[in-house]
Design an enzyme around this catalytic site. Structure first.
Site, PDB file in Angstrom:
ATOM      1  N   GLY A   2     -87.121 -40.676 -37.693  1.00 39.52           N
ATOM      2  CA  GLY A   2     -87.168 -39.446 -38.482  1.00 39.52           C
ATOM      3  C   GLY A   2     -87.835 -39.592 -39.837  1.00 39.52           C
ATOM      4  NE  ARG A   8     -73.914 -47.854 -38.622  1.00 41.00           N
ATOM      5  CZ  ARG A   8     -73.739 -47.497 -39.889  1.00 41.00           C
ATOM      6  NH1 ARG A   8     -73.540 -48.427 -40.806  1.00 41.00           N
ATOM      7  NH2 ARG A   8     -73.741 -46.247 -40.253  1.00 41.00           N
ATOM      8  CE1 TYR A  42     -85.024 -59.883 -44.683  1.00 38.90           C
ATOM      9  CE2 TYR A  42     -86.657 -59.257 -46.329  1.00 38.90           C
ATOM     10  CZ  TYR A  42     -85.562 -58.933 -45.525  1.00 38.90           C
ATOM     11  OH  TYR A  42     -85.015 -57.684 -45.568  1.00 38.90           O
TER      12      TYR A  42
HETATM   13  C1  HXC Z   1     -73.482 -53.590 -52.222  1.00 37.93           C
HETATM   14  C2  HXC Z   1     -73.224 -51.844 -50.718  1.00 37.93           C
HETATM   15  C3  HXC Z   1     -74.456 -51.258 -51.128  1.00 37.93           C
HETATM   16  C4  HXC Z   1     -75.189 -51.960 -52.171  1.00 37.93           C
HETATM   17  C5  HXC Z   1     -73.623 -50.013 -49.564  1.00 37.93           C
HETATM   18  N1  HXC Z   1     -72.741 -51.021 -49.754  1.00 37.93           N
HETATM   19  N2  HXC Z   1     -74.678 -50.140 -50.389  1.00 37.93           N
HETATM   20  N3  HXC Z   1     -72.746 -52.987 -51.241  1.00 37.93           N
HETATM   21  N4  HXC Z   1     -74.665 -53.110 -52.670  1.00 37.93           N
HETATM   22  N5  HXC Z   1     -76.345 -51.499 -52.628  1.00 37.93           N
HETATM   23  C6  HXC Z   1     -71.467 -51.225 -49.082  1.00 37.93           C
HETATM   24  C7  HXC Z   1     -70.478 -50.114 -49.378  1.00 37.93           C
HETATM   25  O1  HXC Z   1     -69.822 -50.318 -50.607  1.00 37.93           O
HETATM   26  C8  HXC Z   1     -69.521 -50.242 -48.194  1.00 37.93           C
HETATM   27  O2  HXC Z   1     -68.617 -51.288 -48.326  1.00 37.93           O
HETATM   28  C9  HXC Z   1     -70.445 -50.642 -47.064  1.00 37.93           C
HETATM   29  O3  HXC Z   1     -71.629 -51.170 -47.662  1.00 37.93           O
HETATM   30  C10 HXC Z   1     -70.835 -49.475 -46.214  1.00 37.93           C
HETATM   31  O4  HXC Z   1     -71.372 -48.464 -47.076  1.00 37.93           O
HETATM   32  P1  HXC Z   1     -71.622 -46.985 -46.588  1.00 37.93           P
HETATM   33  O5  HXC Z   1     -72.394 -46.263 -47.637  1.00 37.93           O
HETATM   34  O6  HXC Z   1     -70.368 -46.385 -46.072  1.00 37.93           O
HETATM   35  O7  HXC Z   1     -72.490 -47.345 -45.333  1.00 37.93           O
HETATM   36  P2  HXC Z   1     -73.497 -46.587 -44.467  1.00 37.93           P
HETATM   37  O8  HXC Z   1     -73.939 -45.298 -45.046  1.00 37.93           O
HETATM   38  O9  HXC Z   1     -72.911 -46.552 -43.111  1.00 37.93           O
HETATM   39  O10 HXC Z   1     -74.734 -47.643 -44.474  1.00 37.93           O
HETATM   40  C11 HXC Z   1     -75.179 -48.361 -45.607  1.00 37.93           C
HETATM   41  C12 HXC Z   1     -76.642 -48.681 -45.421  1.00 37.93           C
HETATM   42  C13 HXC Z   1     -77.359 -47.333 -45.491  1.00 37.93           C
HETATM   43  C14 HXC Z   1     -76.847 -49.392 -44.085  1.00 37.93           C
HETATM   44  C15 HXC Z   1     -77.170 -49.590 -46.481  1.00 37.93           C
HETATM   45  O11 HXC Z   1     -77.307 -46.843 -46.805  1.00 37.93           O
HETATM   46  C16 HXC Z   1     -78.752 -47.366 -45.025  1.00 37.93           C
HETATM   47  O12 HXC Z   1     -79.023 -47.376 -43.828  1.00 37.93           O
HETATM   48  N6  HXC Z   1     -79.693 -47.313 -45.876  1.00 37.93           N
HETATM   49  C17 HXC Z   1     -81.068 -47.214 -45.436  1.00 37.93           C
HETATM   50  C18 HXC Z   1     -81.903 -47.898 -46.389  1.00 37.93           C
HETATM   51  C19 HXC Z   1     -83.235 -48.072 -45.813  1.00 37.93           C
HETATM   52  O13 HXC Z   1     -83.914 -47.218 -45.347  1.00 37.93           O
HETATM   53  N7  HXC Z   1     -83.671 -49.249 -45.873  1.00 37.93           N
HETATM   54  C20 HXC Z   1     -84.983 -49.561 -45.479  1.00 37.93           C
HETATM   55  C21 HXC Z   1     -84.907 -50.891 -45.045  1.00 37.93           C
HETATM   56  S1  HXC Z   1     -86.446 -51.567 -45.111  1.00 37.93           S
HETATM   57  P3  HXC Z   1     -67.067 -51.082 -48.859  1.00 37.93           P
HETATM   58  O14 HXC Z   1     -66.437 -52.389 -48.652  1.00 37.93           O
HETATM   59  O15 HXC Z   1     -67.229 -50.706 -50.308  1.00 37.93           O
HETATM   60  O16 HXC Z   1     -66.500 -49.987 -48.015  1.00 37.93           O
HETATM   61  C22 HXC Z   1     -86.261 -53.159 -44.748  1.00 37.93           C
HETATM   62  C23 HXC Z   1     -87.550 -53.902 -44.771  1.00 37.93           C
HETATM   63  C24 HXC Z   1     -87.447 -55.173 -45.479  1.00 37.93           C
HETATM   64  O17 HXC Z   1     -85.242 -53.623 -44.470  1.00 37.93           O
HETATM   65  C25 HXC Z   1     -88.779 -55.876 -45.567  1.00 37.93           C
HETATM   66  C26 HXC Z   1     -89.423 -55.757 -46.918  1.00 37.93           C
HETATM   67  C27 HXC Z   1     -90.614 -56.644 -47.068  1.00 37.93           C
END
Ligand code: HXC
Length: 283
Positions: free
Chosen positions: A21, A71, A151
């Site tokens: 999406g 998941r 990585y």
């Molecule tokens: C520490 C964090 C956090 C952060 C969330 N948590 N963000 N801890 N630092 N920045 C913790 C929360 O406190 C919680 O733990 C647990 O993670 C779950 O959080 P939720 O918000 O309830 O989770 P959820 O919404 O289900 O998923 C979290 C997520 C989501 C997976 C990070 O936000 C997500 O999918 N984000 C997408 C981001 C994205 O698009 N990324 C692109 C990736 S690109 P507790 O214990 O407090 O309950 C990539 C490429 C890399 O990876 C390569 C580059 C070169």
């Protein structure tokens, strides 16, 4: 970028893209549709999927969008059943859905680790299992591509859950390439360096300074362009790559190799200066 493929490269292939999406997933969906595929996209947010589907094919004829959380295996299984009921057998899968954030590992809660690893690794396994079982049962073969990262093999500070999850995806890719070759299923991966997307930039590039430093690390001197990655994915998924399986293709402008190499830092000194010093060193 010039179109390097025939517009029929993926004609009538049904391709499922997780995380389709937004970001690179959406770019892949659009490109595959332009190459003749019928695309199914999934993600957690229905409104985002609906908007994306309109961008991929305003007529709606060649796109299927339905929310699912990768998941949860039950949701993925129901998703694949619904796609096949509407579009026919899934020919190809792209495991693209990911979660990631920068955090000191000692500050992570087990739930934080879980949130990322269950999305990246378990999510890729769930989709691979749901699609792969059907390909095996039908005897149709198929193609699977997972989005890894460089990585996955070097590891990286401050993204331990993502690094661990992506390393698992790479191990799954290489394992299944061998195990499922007998079923005509090819399993490959792509390891991108930084490609600007809203999600990744929000999660990983907190300030313009960090972004500038990230660009400086890339020997090619720039970030990736989406269609450079979508070309690679289309090629790996297509019949143009029938003998490629178990491979992970890096697409990072030389970034990860540039971070090693004893003398690589000399590339950041003006080349004439380097040449002059080297000439003087010659006996
Ligand atoms: C520490 C964090 C956090 C952060 C969330 N948590 N963000 N801890 N630092 N920045 C913790 C929360 O406190 C919680 O733990 C647990 O993670 C779950 O959080 P939720 O918000 O309830 O989770 P959820 O919404 O289900 O998923 C979290 C997520 C989501 C997976 C990070 O936000 C997500 O999918 N984000 C997408 C981001 C994205 O698009 N990324 C692109 C990736 S690109 P507790 O214990 O407090 O309950 C990539 C490429 C890399 O990876 C390569 C580059 C070169």
């Amino acid at each position: 970028m010039p179109e390097v493929f025939s517009e029929h490269l993926l004609r009538d292939r049904v391709v499922l893209i997780t995380g389709g999406g937004s970001g690179l997933g959406l770019s892949m969906a659009k490109r595959f549709a332009r190459l003749g595929a019928r695309v199914a996209i999934t993600g957690r947010k229905p409104e985002r999927l609906e908007a994306a589907a309109g961008e991929i094919d305003p007529t709606g004829a060649r796109v299927f969008a339905r929310a699912a959380d990768v998941r949860e295996f039950d949701q993925v299984e129901a998703l694949v059943a619904a796609i096949e009921a509407e579009m026919g057998p899934v020919d190809a899968l792209v495991n693209n859905a990911a979660g990631n954030f920068l955090a000191p590992t000692e500050d992570l809660s087990p739930r934080a680790f879980d949130a990322v690893v269950r999305t990246v690794l378990h999510g890729s396994f769930h989709a691979t299992l749901a699609v792969g079982r059907r390909m095996i049962e039908r005897g149709s073969g198929g193609s699977i591509v997972s989005i890894a990262t460089t990585y996955a093999w070097t590891g990286s500070a401050f993204v331990v859950p993502s690094a661990a999850g992506k390393a698992g995806v790479l191990a799954m890719t290489r394992s299944l390439a061998v195990e499922w070759a007998t079923y005509g299923i090819r399993v490959n991966a792509i390891a991108p360096g930084p490609f600007p997307t809203e999600g990744a930039w929000q999660a990983l590039m907190p300030t313009p300074e960090v972004e500038a430093q990230a660009k400086e690390r890339i020997p090619a001197g720039r970030f990736g362009e989406h269609d450079e990655l979508t070309s690679l994915a289309a090629f790996l998924l297509s019949d143009a790559a029938p003998f490629i399986t178990g491979e992970c293709v890096t697409i990072d402008g030389g970034e990860w190799l540039g971070s090693g190499g004893e003398f690589n830092h000399l590339t950041r000194v003006p080349r004439e200066q380097v040449k002059s010093v080297m000439r003087k060193m010659r006996r």
